[in-house]
Design a protein around this motif. Structure first.
Motif, PDB file in Angstrom:
ATOM      1  N   UNK A  33      57.180  33.173  55.670  1.00  0.00           N
ATOM      2  CA  UNK A  33      57.480  34.050  54.709  1.00  0.00           C
ATOM      3  C   UNK A  33      56.827  33.380  53.324  1.00  0.00           C
ATOM      4  N   UNK A  34      57.312  32.095  53.174  1.00  0.00           N
ATOM      5  CA  UNK A  34      56.625  31.461  52.016  1.00  0.00           C
ATOM      6  C   UNK A  34      55.052  31.329  52.090  1.00  0.00           C
ATOM      7  N   UNK A  35      54.346  31.112  53.332  1.00  0.00           N
ATOM      8  CA  UNK A  35      53.056  30.863  53.366  1.00  0.00           C
ATOM      9  C   UNK A  35      52.514  32.306  53.289  1.00  0.00           C
ATOM     10  N   UNK A  36      53.112  33.520  53.621  1.00  0.00           N
ATOM     11  CA  UNK A  36      52.501  34.703  53.674  1.00  0.00           C
ATOM     12  C   UNK A  36      52.480  35.173  51.988  1.00  0.00           C
ATOM     13  N   UNK A  37      53.699  35.003  51.563  1.00  0.00           N
ATOM     14  CA  UNK A  37      53.792  35.303  50.033  1.00  0.00           C
ATOM     15  C   UNK A  37      52.726  34.685  49.172  1.00  0.00           C
ATOM     16  N   UNK A  38      52.513  33.216  49.384  1.00  0.00           N
ATOM     17  CA  UNK A  38      51.630  32.599  48.570  1.00  0.00           C
ATOM     18  C   UNK A  38      50.230  33.019  48.914  1.00  0.00           C
ATOM     19  N   UNK A  39      49.891  33.578  50.013  1.00  0.00           N
ATOM     20  CA  UNK A  39      48.484  34.197  50.442  1.00  0.00           C
ATOM     21  C   UNK A  39      48.446  35.379  49.620  1.00  0.00           C
ATOM     22  N   UNK A  40      49.368  36.263  49.663  1.00  0.00           N
ATOM     23  CA  UNK A  40      49.237  37.457  48.826  1.00  0.00           C
ATOM     24  C   UNK A  40      49.025  37.148  47.388  1.00  0.00           C
ATOM     25  N   UNK A  41      49.955  36.149  46.938  1.00  0.00           N
ATOM     26  CA  UNK A  41      49.680  35.813  45.353  1.00  0.00           C
ATOM     27  C   UNK A  41      48.275  35.498  44.896  1.00  0.00           C
ATOM     28  N   UNK A  42      47.756  34.717  46.051  1.00  0.00           N
ATOM     29  CA  UNK A  42      46.312  34.139  45.705  1.00  0.00           C
ATOM     30  C   UNK A  42      45.404  35.350  45.846  1.00  0.00           C
ATOM     31  N   UNK A  43      45.408  36.382  47.014  1.00  0.00           N
ATOM     32  CA  UNK A  43      44.537  37.445  46.854  1.00  0.00           C
ATOM     33  C   UNK A  43      44.853  38.412  45.670  1.00  0.00           C
ATOM     34  N   UNK A  44      46.083  38.514  45.144  1.00  0.00           N
ATOM     35  CA  UNK A  44      46.097  39.363  43.908  1.00  0.00           C
ATOM     36  C   UNK A  44      45.541  38.610  42.696  1.00  0.00           C
ATOM     37  N   UNK A  46      43.154  36.820  42.810  1.00  0.00           N
ATOM     38  CA  UNK A  46      41.347  36.702  42.963  1.00  0.00           C
ATOM     39  C   UNK A  46      41.123  38.243  42.634  1.00  0.00           C
ATOM     40  N   UNK A  47      41.962  39.173  43.005  1.00  0.00           N
ATOM     41  CA  UNK A  47      41.547  40.544  42.756  1.00  0.00           C
ATOM     42  C   UNK A  47      41.363  40.864  41.429  1.00  0.00           C
ATOM     43  N   UNK A  48      42.561  40.327  40.202  1.00  0.00           N
ATOM     44  CA  UNK A  48      42.673  40.691  38.809  1.00  0.00           C
ATOM     45  C   UNK A  48      41.380  39.986  38.384  1.00  0.00           C
ATOM     46  N   UNK A  49      40.796  38.787  38.769  1.00  0.00           N
ATOM     47  CA  UNK A  49      39.752  38.170  38.454  1.00  0.00           C
ATOM     48  C   UNK A  49      38.432  38.860  38.526  1.00  0.00           C
ATOM     49  N   UNK A  50      38.589  39.913  39.463  1.00  0.00           N
ATOM     50  CA  UNK A  50      37.291  40.708  39.753  1.00  0.00           C
ATOM     51  C   UNK A  50      37.373  41.721  38.782  1.00  0.00           C
ATOM     52  N   UNK A  51      38.487  41.973  38.162  1.00  0.00           N
ATOM     53  CA  UNK A  51      38.666  43.245  37.318  1.00  0.00           C
ATOM     54  C   UNK A  51      38.147  42.749  35.765  1.00  0.00           C
ATOM     55  N   UNK A  52      38.129  41.574  35.341  1.00  0.00           N
ATOM     56  CA  UNK A  52      37.792  41.170  34.122  1.00  0.00           C
ATOM     57  C   UNK A  52      36.481  40.788  33.979  1.00  0.00           C
TER      58      UNK A  52
END
Length: 52
Positions: A33-44, A46-52
């Motif tokens: 769960x911790x690994x998956x949550x960290x992966x999700x955080x990283x993806x979010x 990255x996505x936010x950086x594409x918006x700026x």
């Protein structure tokens, strides 16, 4: 990676995390769960950086 690809991966990872949470009885200290949550955080991030 494009914003569209990131959104798709975020959605897939979110489903994976929800599944893990329900099968692991919401044990937030579970390693998977911790690994998956960290992966999700990283993806979010990255996505936010594409918006700026």
């Amino acid at each position: 990676m494009s914003g569209t690809e990131l959104k798709k991966r975020i959605e897939e990872t979110n489903v994976e995390l929800c599944t893990l949470l329900s099968t692991k009885h919401y044990n937030l200290l579970e390693k998977d769960i911790i690994k998956c949550s960290q992966k999700l955080d990283t993806l979010i991030v990255e996505y936010m950086q594409t918006l700026s």
